[in-house]
Design an enzyme around this catalytic site. Structure first.
Site, PDB file in Angstrom:
ATOM      1  N   ARG A  49       6.465   9.557   2.114  1.00 30.86           N
ATOM      2  CA  ARG A  49       5.063   9.819   1.780  1.00 30.86           C
ATOM      3  C   ARG A  49       4.257  10.211   3.021  1.00 30.86           C
ATOM      4  NH1 ARG A  49       1.712   5.622  -1.366  1.00 30.86           N
ATOM      5  NH2 ARG A  49       0.402   7.490  -1.551  1.00 30.86           N
ATOM      6  N   SER A 106       0.829  -1.209   0.000  1.00 27.33           N
ATOM      7  CA  SER A 106       0.000   0.000   0.000  1.00 27.33           C
ATOM      8  C   SER A 106       0.859   1.254   0.000  1.00 27.33           C
ATOM      9  CB  SER A 106      -0.923   0.003   1.221  1.00 27.33           C
ATOM     10  OG  SER A 106      -1.820  -1.077   1.176  1.00 27.33           O
ATOM     11  N   TYR A 107       1.979   1.207   0.697  1.00 24.97           N
ATOM     12  CA  TYR A 107       2.858   2.376   0.743  1.00 24.97           C
ATOM     13  C   TYR A 107       3.377   2.718  -0.648  1.00 24.97           C
ATOM     14  CZ  TYR A 107       6.613   5.572   1.908  1.00 24.97           C
ATOM     15  OH  TYR A 107       7.433   6.683   1.950  1.00 24.97           O
ATOM     16  N   HIS A 108       3.687   1.713  -1.431  1.00 28.21           N
ATOM     17  CA  HIS A 108       4.265   1.944  -2.763  1.00 28.21           C
ATOM     18  C   HIS A 108       3.207   2.109  -3.849  1.00 28.21           C
ATOM     19  CE1 HIS A 108       8.436   1.396  -1.586  1.00 28.21           C
ATOM     20  NE2 HIS A 108       8.063   0.369  -0.832  1.00 28.21           N
TER      21      HIS A 108
END
Length: 394
Positions: free
Chosen positions: A333, A300-302
């Site tokens: 982010r 999800s972060y990427h």
């Protein structure tokens, strides 16, 4: 003087050494009434035997002291045993007498490693103490390389030649049962932690108290198993110096390995117990950085389309003094970084610096009282962090 040279001078039987991290109560950062460094009664009773005299009211001993790390001039301190009905404690007082500055009463030194070396007079009172308060991360790293990690709320007291040769004692050993297989093969730190988790030990406590209790329990089990494995070897003696050094290195390396990821592993287990199952561990972010925890997961972060407001990171450090800046930009982010620590307080200035960099401290609730009163409302407890993070994905 160079710190390594200073350690070399006290690494012998002529000194009794006490090592701890300075808490907010020690330095005065918490705003408490007690002034000065906390020493266990048992420690001061050994260093100053005359404090144990029967029948004497508030016996005391005067002795000389220097703080070599900061070139503090020699001063006279007092060790005293308050033994009246309303008070039963041994303390060292007069830390500020005759000097303009001492790092031992500097709130900015909260969390720093401090080494107290008392000249060893055997059955007589010590006459002199010299102190070193680590001035930077490099000095702390050197010390912990010699003796292992020094966590908040843990202290070490031993003769100089023992404490710096890797054979120092952890103190009292609590006896309890554990898997018989551990007597045959020394368990890893993860094995001990999973044993506590799978046994459901301390599950009835809230997450904050559970974390503190399990950490203590894990340490007790480690000491007990180590005692079983190592004591016979030490009692047997050594045929040569090489054998001694080999055993000392083995003990030191095992202790470092245990403490390495202990806190992260405890948190992983408690997250799952509390229903916070969406997280990634040691995910790679920008520049191959690896925050300890990313929520909800690494993918999800990427994913560029994933809402930034639902991303969260948690860094984990037993102490934050001079180390908290290491977590900045671990996840570009995410604007706000959460930092879990066991450190007993920080100064108001240190806290302001963290807040200005959008770092939020997560501290087990039993430790909140060691922080200045003006900061406590801004601390997250572990329960606060878990509940707020779970709500993001409800």
């Amino acid at each position: 003087m160079d710190f390594k040279d200073w350690i070399y001078e006290i690494a012998n039987e002529s000194w009794r050494v006490y090592i701890k991290r300075l808490s907010a109560n020690d330095t005065g950062a918490s705003g408490g009434h007690q002034v000065g460094i906390y020493f266990p009664k048992s420690v001061l009773g050994i260093i100053f035997p005359s404090l144990n005299k029967d029948g004497a009211i508030n016996p005391d001993v005067a002795f000389k002291a220097t703080v070599d790390s900061d070139s503090v001039p020699e001063q006279e301190l007092r060790a005293i045993y308050y033994n009246q009905k309303t008070r039963n404690e041994k303390r060292i007082t007069r830390w500020k007498s005759g000097v303009e500055y001492t790092p031992l009463q500097d709130t900015e030194k909260t969390g720093s490693l401090a080494v107290f070396a008392f000249n060893n007079k055997g059955s007589l009172d010590s006459e002199f103490m010299k102190v070193w308060v680590c001035r930077n991360i490099e000095e702390e790293a050197y010390l912990e390389e010699r003796i292992g990690e020094v966590e908040p709320q843990v202290s070490y007291f031993e003769r100089g030649d023992i404490i710096f040769e890797g054979l120092r004692s952890y103190g009292d050993i609590k006896t309890e049962s554990y898997p018989a297989a551990w007597n045959e093969e020394f368990p890893s730190g993860a094995t001990i932690i999973n044993y506590l988790f799978e046994s459901g030990l301390h599950r009835e406590l809230d997450p904050d108290k559970r974390l503190v209790k399990r950490r203590d329990h894990e340490f007790d089990l480690f000491k007990l198993v180590e005692h079983h494995h190592v004591s016979p070897l030490i009692q047997k003696g050594f045929n040569d110096v090489e054998s001694f050094i080999k055993l000392a290195n083995s003990i030191s390396n095992r202790r470092k390995s245990r403490s390495g990821r202990s806190l992260e592993l405890h948190l992983e287990n408690i997250f799952r117990e509390e229903g916070l199952s969406q997280f990634g561990v040691q995910c790679k972010t920008e520049g191959n950085k690896k925050p300890d925890f990313l929520f909800p997961d690494c993918l999800s972060y990427h994913e560029a389309s994933y809402p930034i407001e639902k991303l969260r990171m948690l860094a984990v450090k037993t102490t934050v003094k001079d180390r908290w800046r290491q977590i900045l930009n671990e996840a570009n982010r995410i604007d706000t970084s959460y930092l879990f620590t066991l450190q007993q307080g920080v100064s108001v200035n240190q806290f302001k610096e963290m807040r200005d960099e959008n770092v939020r401290l997560v501290v087990p609730s039993p430790i909140h009282g060691s922080f200045p009163k003006s900061l406590r409302a801004e601390l997250y407890s572990l329960s606060d962090f878990i509940n707020e993070t779970k709500a993001l994905y409800a």
